[in-house]
Design an enzyme around this catalytic site. Structure first.
Site, PDB file in Angstrom:
ATOM      1  N   ASP A 263       0.866  -1.179   0.000  1.00 22.10           N
ATOM      2  CA  ASP A 263       0.000   0.000   0.000  1.00 22.10           C
ATOM      3  C   ASP A 263       0.903   1.230   0.000  1.00 22.10           C
ATOM      4  OD1 ASP A 263      -2.836   1.090   0.378  1.00 22.10           O
ATOM      5  OD2 ASP A 263      -1.707   2.121   1.950  1.00 22.10           O
ATOM      6  N   LEU A 264       0.661   2.135  -0.968  1.00 21.40           N
ATOM      7  CA  LEU A 264       1.524   3.303  -1.096  1.00 21.40           C
ATOM      8  C   LEU A 264       1.284   4.289   0.046  1.00 21.40           C
ATOM      9  CD1 LEU A 264       1.302   3.987  -4.945  1.00 21.40           C
ATOM     10  CD2 LEU A 264       2.940   2.564  -3.695  1.00 21.40           C
ATOM     11  N   ASP A 306      -4.306   2.242  -4.806  1.00 20.59           N
ATOM     12  CA  ASP A 306      -2.849   2.212  -4.686  1.00 20.59           C
ATOM     13  C   ASP A 306      -2.392   0.932  -3.993  1.00 20.59           C
ATOM     14  OD1 ASP A 306      -3.937   2.850  -2.257  1.00 20.59           O
ATOM     15  OD2 ASP A 306      -2.369   4.265  -1.689  1.00 20.59           O
TER      16      ASP A 306
END
Length: 400
Positions: A263-264, A306
């Site tokens: 997960d960004l 993302d």
């Protein structure tokens, strides 16, 4: 003919799955092959008996053997196919070439025998024999163009071997006497057979191009259904297919498989500040970096937003998964230059390892996701394993 040589060369440039499917289509013509073989047996026997000609009888017998050999190749291919469950009978390109050569050998042998038989039968001077021979070659040519056009080199060679000797033998009859009407009839038949054979080449080319275009379109749609439209990475469907293949190796080789859930960090502020076009470009850049950092046999997929998942195969010990996760964190954290903006983000990673954390993709992804939440709780740009979360849970409950 030059155009068909080009078509033959172009087959080498076809994608493997398209070439394999074209070869697979060759083996769908068993009824037509059996009908033609029966026609060769019946008409050959009739003409040989009418003329008491052992050579005609022998040629007819060889033709029947060649026809049965072609049917045998088709049946052998189909028996092989019943043991396979994947698409296109699970053939590699090399295997498909072998089966194509086997089919072509039997097909060319039958065409050569048919052409030779026709030449001999036309030398008898019997009008009924000539009518039967003409009908036989027209029936063979029509079936050939319909069934073999997807492999134009084989189709063209067989058509020429059967039709052109017949046309030449008919042309020879023009000078054999029998009056002007017979000469005109034989001349017309010779021209008709030759024109039919040569004119069929355009039909073969059109059918081949249409078939290849259809298969390429089908292949492109299949690829689109398995790829994320934004990044070009595999989506959930292709991720599942590759995982199902990869998970088998942990039993066969005793190796491990790691699921990395990514997960960004700080991605939403980028979208809010620069807009979605910049955010989309950033996601594409992340996808490219993930692809570069992985081995060819590993898979990076985008689940949406993302969030990304990586399937790391052939893992000897969990520390190898940790090392890859650290490389991913460093790679994603390097600055991006997008539309004139320097952007810095990060990534957190949760990891689950098969088989100790499970062997089902949903279960492993869920546990890697839980480890990701723990990683984010520990701070941005960090890594956590599911087993560490699981081990910490009883301790946390006891302290509470």
């Amino acid at each position: 003919m030059w155009r068909f040589l080009i078509l033959k060369a172009s087959s080498r440039r076809l994608p493997n799955d398209v070439y394999v499917e074209l070869v697979d289509l060759l083996f769908a013509a068993l009824p037509a092959v059996l009908i033609m073989t029966a026609a060769m047996a019946g008409m050959g026997a009739l003409i040989a008996v009418r003329n008491n000609d052992p050579l005609l009888a022998g040629l007819a017998a060889v033709g029947v053997v060649a026809g049965l050999a072609r049917a045998g190749v088709i049946l052998a291919y189909r028996r092989r196919g019943t043991a396979q469950t994947s698409m296109a009978r699970n053939l590699t390109r090399g295997e498909a070439k072998i089966w194509e050569r086997r089919y072509a050998t039997a097909c060319l042998a039958f065409a050569a025998v048919l052409g030779t038989f026709n030449v001999r039968a036309l030398a008898t001077g019997d009008l009924l024999d000539h009518m039967l021979v003409t009908g036989l070659v027209f029936g063979y040519g029509a079936g050939l163009v319909t069934r073999l056009a997807m492999r134009p080199a084989i189709c063209t060679a067989c058509l020429m071997l059967a039709a052109m000797p017949t046309a030449l033998a008919l042309a020879v009859q023009v000078g054999g006497g029998g009056g002007l009407h017979n000469q005109l009839a034989y001349g017309g038949q010779a021209l008709l057979v030759a024109a039919f054979a040569l004119g069929s080449l355009e039909t073969v080319m059109w059918t081949y191009r249409t078939t290849v275009g259809h298969l390429l379109t089908k292949r492109n749609f299949a690829d689109m259904a398995r790829q994320d439209a934004l990044t070009g990475l595999p989506n959930r469907l292709l991720l599942r297919e590759r995982f199902d293949d990869d998970i088998l190796d942990i039993d066969a080789a005793g190796r491990l498989l790691a699921i990395h859930y990514l997960d960004l960090d700080r991605f939403k502020p980028v979208n809010d500040r620069y807009g979605h076009p910049v955010g989309d470009a950033l996601l594409r850049a992340v996808g490219e970096r993930l692809t570069r950092v992985l081995r060819a046999r590993d898979t990076a997929a985008r689940l949406g937003g993302d969030e990304f998942v990586i399937v790391q195969t052939d893992v000897a010990q969990p520390e190898e998964a940790r090392m890859l996760a650290h490389r991913i964190v460093r790679t994603i954290a390097a600055p991006y230059m997008i539309e004139g903006h320097e952007i810095v983000i990060g990534v957190s990673v949760g990891i689950a390892v098969a088989p100790e954390d499970g062997v089902d993709l949903e279960q492993l992804a869920s546990r890697a996701d839980a480890a990701l939440y723990q990683a984010k709780a520990n701070g941005r740009g960090t890594i956590a394993f599911w087993r560490e979360v699981e081990e910490a849970a009883p301790l946390a409950a006891a302290v509470a």
